[in-house]
Design a protein around this motif. Structure first.
Motif, PDB file in Angstrom:
ATOM      1  N   MET A   1       0.845  -1.173   0.000  1.00  0.00           N
ATOM      2  CA  MET A   1       0.000   0.000   0.000  1.00  0.00           C
ATOM      3  C   MET A   1       0.896   1.244   0.000  1.00  0.00           C
ATOM      4  O   MET A   1       1.922   1.272   0.655  1.00  0.00           O
ATOM      5  N   ASP A   2       0.481   2.268  -0.719  1.00  0.00           N
ATOM      6  CA  ASP A   2       1.242   3.510  -0.793  1.00  0.00           C
ATOM      7  C   ASP A   2       1.232   4.240   0.544  1.00  0.00           C
ATOM      8  O   ASP A   2       0.292   4.121   1.334  1.00  0.00           O
ATOM      9  N   LEU A   3       2.288   5.036   0.749  1.00  0.00           N
ATOM     10  CA  LEU A   3       2.457   5.784   1.994  1.00  0.00           C
ATOM     11  C   LEU A   3       1.234   6.644   2.300  1.00  0.00           C
ATOM     12  O   LEU A   3       0.718   6.628   3.415  1.00  0.00           O
ATOM     13  N   HIS A   4       0.761   7.396   1.317  1.00  0.00           N
ATOM     14  CA  HIS A   4      -0.375   8.287   1.565  1.00  0.00           C
ATOM     15  C   HIS A   4      -1.636   7.507   1.930  1.00  0.00           C
ATOM     16  O   HIS A   4      -2.407   7.929   2.779  1.00  0.00           O
ATOM     17  N   GLN A   8      -3.643   7.682   5.588  1.00  0.00           N
ATOM     18  CA  GLN A   8      -5.090   7.905   5.623  1.00  0.00           C
ATOM     19  C   GLN A   8      -5.780   6.778   6.386  1.00  0.00           C
ATOM     20  O   GLN A   8      -6.658   7.012   7.224  1.00  0.00           O
ATOM     21  N   HIS A   9      -5.367   5.551   6.109  1.00  0.00           N
ATOM     22  CA  HIS A   9      -5.915   4.390   6.818  1.00  0.00           C
ATOM     23  C   HIS A   9      -5.646   4.509   8.318  1.00  0.00           C
ATOM     24  O   HIS A   9      -6.533   4.253   9.140  1.00  0.00           O
ATOM     25  N   TYR A  10      -4.430   4.918   8.679  1.00  0.00           N
ATOM     26  CA  TYR A  10      -4.074   5.038  10.091  1.00  0.00           C
ATOM     27  C   TYR A  10      -4.968   6.077  10.774  1.00  0.00           C
ATOM     28  O   TYR A  10      -5.486   5.846  11.861  1.00  0.00           O
ATOM     29  N   GLU A  16      -9.298   6.902  14.367  1.00  0.00           N
ATOM     30  CA  GLU A  16     -10.694   7.306  14.233  1.00  0.00           C
ATOM     31  C   GLU A  16     -10.842   8.819  14.341  1.00  0.00           C
ATOM     32  O   GLU A  16     -11.718   9.341  15.017  1.00  0.00           O
ATOM     33  N   LEU A  17      -9.945   9.539  13.653  1.00  0.00           N
ATOM     34  CA  LEU A  17      -9.983  10.991  13.615  1.00  0.00           C
ATOM     35  C   LEU A  17     -10.555  11.442  12.272  1.00  0.00           C
ATOM     36  O   LEU A  17     -10.287  10.824  11.245  1.00  0.00           O
TER      37      LEU A  17
END
Length: 137
Positions: A1-4, A8-10, A16-17
């Motif tokens: 998976m790409d860094l960006h 976003q997933h994190y 959950e922000l």
């Protein structure tokens, strides 16, 4: 998976922000965060350090996000629930530190437990309004 995509997933699945909340914490515009997360703007190295610090990303997890390095053999986990708990524990420690440094604030917040529910909701609403007013200073 790409860094960006990973960042976003994190933000979404681990912390959950909302994007707005995260941008405030990162001290950047929401549009800038959106560009980072969509991959339309490169993320500078210094900003990656800010993500790590603000999101409280453990080093093993940041290595996985940036380089795809798995550290499962070291007993580390990237389970979202465990990472979220770590983030919340760090936030709680910061809140407790702030309350210890400001005893009047601690007493004021403690007094909320004696308010009626209606009065407590009104107080919290006023505090939120105050926060929204001063956050852009």
């Amino acid at each position: 998976m790409d860094l960006h995509v990973e960042l976003q997933h994190y933000r979404n699945d681990v912390l959950e922000l909302t994007q707005r909340e995260a941008a405030l914490r990162l001290n950047i515009n929401q549009s800038t965060l959106s560009n980072y997360e969509n991959g339309t703007r490169d993320i500078p190295y210094k900003m990656l350090l800010t993500f790590k610090e603000v999101y409280k990303i453990p080093t093993h997890e940041m290595n996985r996000i940036m380089y795809g390095e798995e550290s499962v053999g070291l007993g580390q986990s990237h389970d979202p629930m465990i990472l979220r708990e770590h983030f919340e524990d760090d936030e709680t420690r910061e809140i407790m530190k702030t309350l210890q440094e400001h005893p009047k604030l601690k007493r004021t917040l403690s007094s909320l437990s004696y308010f009626t529910e209606k009065r407590r909701e009104k107080f919290i609403s006023q505090v939120n309004h105050f926060y929204q007013t001063v956050k852009d200073w």
